[in-house]
Design a protein around this motif. Structure first.
Motif, mmCIF file in Angstrom:
data_model
loop_
_atom_site.group_PDB
_atom_site.id
_atom_site.type_symbol
_atom_site.label_atom_id
_atom_site.label_comp_id
_atom_site.label_asym_id
_atom_site.label_seq_id
_atom_site.Cartn_x
_atom_site.Cartn_y
_atom_site.Cartn_z
ATOM 1 N N VAL A 160 -6.694 -9.349 -6.368
ATOM 2 C CA VAL A 160 -7.022 -7.855 -5.805
ATOM 3 C C VAL A 160 -6.236 -7.162 -6.588
ATOM 4 C CG1 VAL A 160 -7.099 -6.252 -4.334
ATOM 5 C CG2 VAL A 160 -8.109 -8.452 -3.817
ATOM 6 N N VAL A 161 -6.762 -6.222 -7.609
ATOM 7 C CA VAL A 161 -6.048 -5.066 -8.177
ATOM 8 C C VAL A 161 -6.079 -3.900 -7.236
ATOM 9 C CG1 VAL A 161 -6.037 -3.746 -10.301
ATOM 10 C CG2 VAL A 161 -6.288 -6.118 -10.564
ATOM 11 N N ILE A 162 -4.692 -3.317 -7.099
ATOM 12 C CA ILE A 162 -4.977 -1.981 -6.529
ATOM 13 C C ILE A 162 -4.371 -1.099 -7.388
ATOM 14 C CG2 ILE A 162 -3.935 -0.274 -4.776
ATOM 15 C CD1 ILE A 162 -3.370 -2.919 -2.992
ATOM 16 N N GLU A 163 -5.187 0.100 -7.759
ATOM 17 C CA GLU A 163 -4.881 0.923 -8.533
ATOM 18 C C GLU A 163 -5.048 2.417 -8.459
ATOM 19 O OE1 GLU A 163 -7.097 -0.398 -12.166
ATOM 20 O OE2 GLU A 163 -8.414 1.547 -11.811
ATOM 21 N N GLU A 164 -4.294 3.538 -9.172
ATOM 22 C CA GLU A 164 -4.218 4.732 -9.035
ATOM 23 C C GLU A 164 -5.685 4.953 -9.266
ATOM 24 O OE1 GLU A 164 -2.113 8.058 -11.995
ATOM 25 O OE2 GLU A 164 -2.311 5.880 -12.392
ATOM 26 N N PHE A 165 -6.179 6.268 -8.458
ATOM 27 C CA PHE A 165 -7.333 6.852 -8.644
ATOM 28 C C PHE A 165 -7.316 7.806 -9.620
ATOM 29 C CE2 PHE A 165 -10.150 10.356 -7.875
ATOM 30 C CZ PHE A 165 -11.373 9.713 -7.542
ATOM 31 N N LEU A 186 0.878 -1.276 -0.045
ATOM 32 C CA LEU A 186 -0.075 0.040 -0.004
ATOM 33 C C LEU A 186 0.924 1.296 -0.036
ATOM 34 C CD1 LEU A 186 -2.852 -1.079 2.432
ATOM 35 C CD2 LEU A 186 -2.984 -0.628 -0.005
ATOM 36 N N GLU A 187 2.160 1.394 0.638
ATOM 37 C CA GLU A 187 2.921 2.298 0.810
ATOM 38 C C GLU A 187 3.287 2.794 -0.504
ATOM 39 O OE1 GLU A 187 7.041 0.116 2.068
ATOM 40 O OE2 GLU A 187 5.349 0.633 3.561
ATOM 41 N N LYS A 188 3.267 2.116 -1.590
ATOM 42 C CA LYS A 188 3.654 2.382 -2.914
ATOM 43 C C LYS A 188 2.497 3.302 -3.715
ATOM 44 C CE LYS A 188 6.755 -1.661 -3.621
ATOM 45 N NZ LYS A 188 6.305 -3.057 -3.493
ATOM 46 N N PHE A 189 1.590 3.511 -3.141
ATOM 47 C CA PHE A 189 0.450 4.256 -3.644
ATOM 48 C C PHE A 189 0.066 5.203 -2.964
ATOM 49 C CE2 PHE A 189 -0.177 -0.156 -5.300
ATOM 50 C CZ PHE A 189 -0.637 0.245 -6.373
ATOM 51 N N SER A 190 -0.312 6.429 -3.453
ATOM 52 C CA SER A 190 -0.918 7.549 -3.053
ATOM 53 C C SER A 190 -2.365 7.445 -2.648
ATOM 54 C CB SER A 190 -0.317 9.070 -3.389
ATOM 55 O OG SER A 190 -0.603 8.952 -4.799
ATOM 56 N N TYR A 191 -3.031 8.525 -1.974
ATOM 57 C CA TYR A 191 -4.502 8.262 -1.788
ATOM 58 C C TYR A 191 -5.076 9.489 -2.619
ATOM 59 C CZ TYR A 191 -3.479 4.341 1.407
ATOM 60 O OH TYR A 191 -3.211 3.258 1.666
ATOM 61 N N PRO A 192 -6.672 9.237 -2.913
ATOM 62 C CA PRO A 192 -7.168 8.280 -2.782
ATOM 63 C C PRO A 192 -6.575 6.960 -3.632
ATOM 64 C CG PRO A 192 -8.311 9.752 -4.159
ATOM 65 C CD PRO A 192 -7.088 10.379 -3.545
ATOM 66 N N LEU A 193 -6.987 5.816 -3.476
ATOM 67 C CA LEU A 193 -6.647 4.761 -4.446
ATOM 68 C C LEU A 193 -7.641 3.981 -4.566
ATOM 69 C CD1 LEU A 193 -6.263 2.006 -2.367
ATOM 70 C CD2 LEU A 193 -3.951 3.088 -2.250
ATOM 71 N N VAL A 194 -7.492 2.905 -5.465
ATOM 72 C CA VAL A 194 -8.659 2.160 -5.685
ATOM 73 C C VAL A 194 -8.554 0.535 -5.622
ATOM 74 C CG1 VAL A 194 -10.653 1.490 -7.505
ATOM 75 C CG2 VAL A 194 -9.410 3.845 -7.474
ATOM 76 N N VAL A 195 -9.193 0.013 -4.725
ATOM 77 C CA VAL A 195 -9.154 -1.468 -4.433
ATOM 78 C C VAL A 195 -10.312 -2.102 -5.328
ATOM 79 C CG1 VAL A 195 -8.950 -3.457 -2.840
ATOM 80 C CG2 VAL A 195 -7.964 -1.411 -2.157
ATOM 81 N N LYS A 196 -9.866 -3.053 -6.213
ATOM 82 C CA LYS A 196 -10.777 -4.100 -7.023
ATOM 83 C C LYS A 196 -10.706 -5.389 -6.785
ATOM 84 C CE LYS A 196 -10.976 -0.488 -10.567
ATOM 85 N NZ LYS A 196 -10.935 0.059 -12.156
ATOM 86 N N ALA A 197 -11.880 -6.000 -6.462
ATOM 87 C CA ALA A 197 -11.797 -7.760 -6.578
ATOM 88 C C ALA A 197 -11.707 -7.936 -8.119
ATOM 89 C CB ALA A 197 -13.007 -8.152 -6.001
ATOM 90 N N ASP A 198 -10.552 -8.884 -8.277
ATOM 91 C CA ASP A 198 -10.521 -9.057 -9.670
ATOM 92 C C ASP A 198 -11.741 -9.705 -10.563
ATOM 93 O OD1 ASP A 198 -8.367 -9.987 -11.786
ATOM 94 O OD2 ASP A 198 -9.270 -11.848 -11.629
#
Ligand code: AMP
Ligand code: GLY
Length: 414
Positions: A182-187, A133-145
């Protein structure tokens, strides 16, 4: 010719309505259909996910063309099954349906072919996800695949929300196996837009654009829904048009290089900022409610262009549009998109003007016409201008009523 349409919402109603205009179509079956399709199609009591039964039905009735509405049967391989049995069907095969079935599959494709999208990482493991998580800034988006009925996307404002989202998916398993990855991506910021394309042998034929309204309340406030209003066309600047074209070219290149064979509809969801589109998602089916405004504007034979898409003989000039604007307002059950009641008596449809189209999303007939879903009716009007289409649709929304009916008052205003 006999057609089978699979699905039961407003999208399928609109497809049936347009297919019914074709002089080549003698009979339309719809599985399962709704209280509206009953009036001009034959509703068939087979679940959209029961591929074997649907295939048996198509064989025994000698169906000439099957059109699939929702993603579930496509992801489960309905197209492969029908083709194996020599049946003609519109939609992508199971391999291509992964573009909707798996967000990671799509993200990998987008990255590989240099198609603009949000930066992302994917995870199969809760601890790894937390540590990254620390590699992202906020807001971020968490998505079930996987497929989560549109509920698998969680926008997180801070690390606590992100950790909760990951816990919900990996540990509470709220989306079951659809959340195994899970995909975590930039907002991304900007204006959301979509582009639907007919795809024949990996070649994209963009349809005219439609603008969805996803949030339940006026001013794009409140929770996301499946979409509660749309209009078409949507004008784009030359620069945006060129950028969209470039995305389509790269998708075609990617499909060919991956040796996929895409046929059917590709729905590309974008976030657009300063005329620069970035891809949010792919869906492998017609949009709902986009289809409700595209079908009335389509100025050619739907049965013919779907067949040509399958046969590989489609040409851009086959897809013709009326100049008119089209706008639809969706009447919803009070409470949607959370819990709502069904079975409310619908009154007043007979009072709408002759040139208004009332597409049924979630209705049933049990002696009377009753509500049977969150989205109930799409009140659809054509007009020379967007304003005219909007005024006509809203005037007639007021003639229809059911207990706790709700609709947005600002479709097409912005
Ligand atoms: P999806 O199913 O991926 O389209 O996500 C559903 C909705 O979540 C989209 O229609 C957007 O409103 C929002 N969304 C998804 N991904 C992003 C993102 N990276 N940035 C901002 N909003 C997003
Ligand atoms: N209207 C958005 C969708 O069909 O996914």
């Amino acid at each position: 010719m006999k057609v089978l349409v699979i699905g039961n919402g407003g999208r399928e109603y609109a497809l049936c309505w347009k297919l019914n205009e074709s002089p080549k179509v003698d009979k339309i079956f719809v599985a399962k259909g709704n209280g509206g399709t009953l009036s001009f199609c034959e509703n068939i009591d087979i679940d959209v996910k029961d591929i074997d039964k649907l295939c048996e039905f198509a064989e025994s009735e000698h169906i000439d063309l099957t059109v699939v509405g929702p993603e579930d049967p496509l992801c489960d391989g309905i197209v492969d099954k029908f083709r194996e049995n020599g049946l003609k069907i519109f939609g992508p095969d199971r391999e291509c349906a992964q573009f909707e079935k798996s967000k990671e599959f799509t993200k990998k494709f987008l990255e590989k072919y240099n198609i603009p999208t949000a930066k992302y990482m994917s995870f199969t493991d809760y601890e790894n996800a937390i540590n990254s998580l620390e590699k992202f800034s906020y807001p971020l988006v968490v998505k079930a695949d996987g497929l989560c009925l549109g509920k698998g996307v969680i926008i997180c404002q801070n690390s606590e929300e992100a950790k909760n989202a990951l816990y919900k998916i990996f540990k509470d398993r709220v989306f079951g196996s659809e959340g195994d990855k899970v995909v975590i991506e930039e907002f991304l910021t900007g204006e959301e837009a979509s582009l639907l394309c007919l795809v024949s042998n990996n070649k994209l034929y963009p349809l005219e654009r439609a603008k969805d309204h996803k949030q339940i309340y006026d001013g794009d406030k409140g929770p996301n829904t499946g979409g509660v209003g749309t209009y078409s066309p949507v004008k784009a600047s030359k620069e945006l048009e060129n950028n969209l074209k470039e995305v389509c070219n790269k998708i075609e290149e990617g499909l060919n290089k991956e040796k996929l064979n895409y046929s059917g509809i590709l729905f590309i969801g974008f976030m657009i900022e300063n005329d620069k589109p970035r891809v949010l998602e792919f869906n492998v089916r017609f949009g709902d409610p986009e289809t409700e405004v595209l079908m009335p504007r389509l100025d050619c034979d739907l049965f013919e262009i779907l067949n040509k898409t399958i046969d590989g003989s489609l040409e851009a000039k086959d897809i013709r549009w009326k100049d008119d604007y089209c706008l639809t307002v969706i009447m919803c059950s009070g409470g949607y998109p959370s819990s709502y009641e069904k079975g409310k008596l619908i009154k007043g449809i007979e009072n709408v003007e002759d040139d208004i189209l009332v597409f049924h999303n979630g209705t049933k007939v049990d002696k009377n016409l009753l509500t049977n879903g969150g989205r109930v009716l799409s009140i659809t009007a054509l007009g020379k201008t967007l304003k005219e289409a909007r005024e006509k649709a809203y005037k007639d929304v007021e003639k229809i009523s059911f207990e706790d009916a709700y609709y947005r008052k600002d479709i097409g205003v912005k």
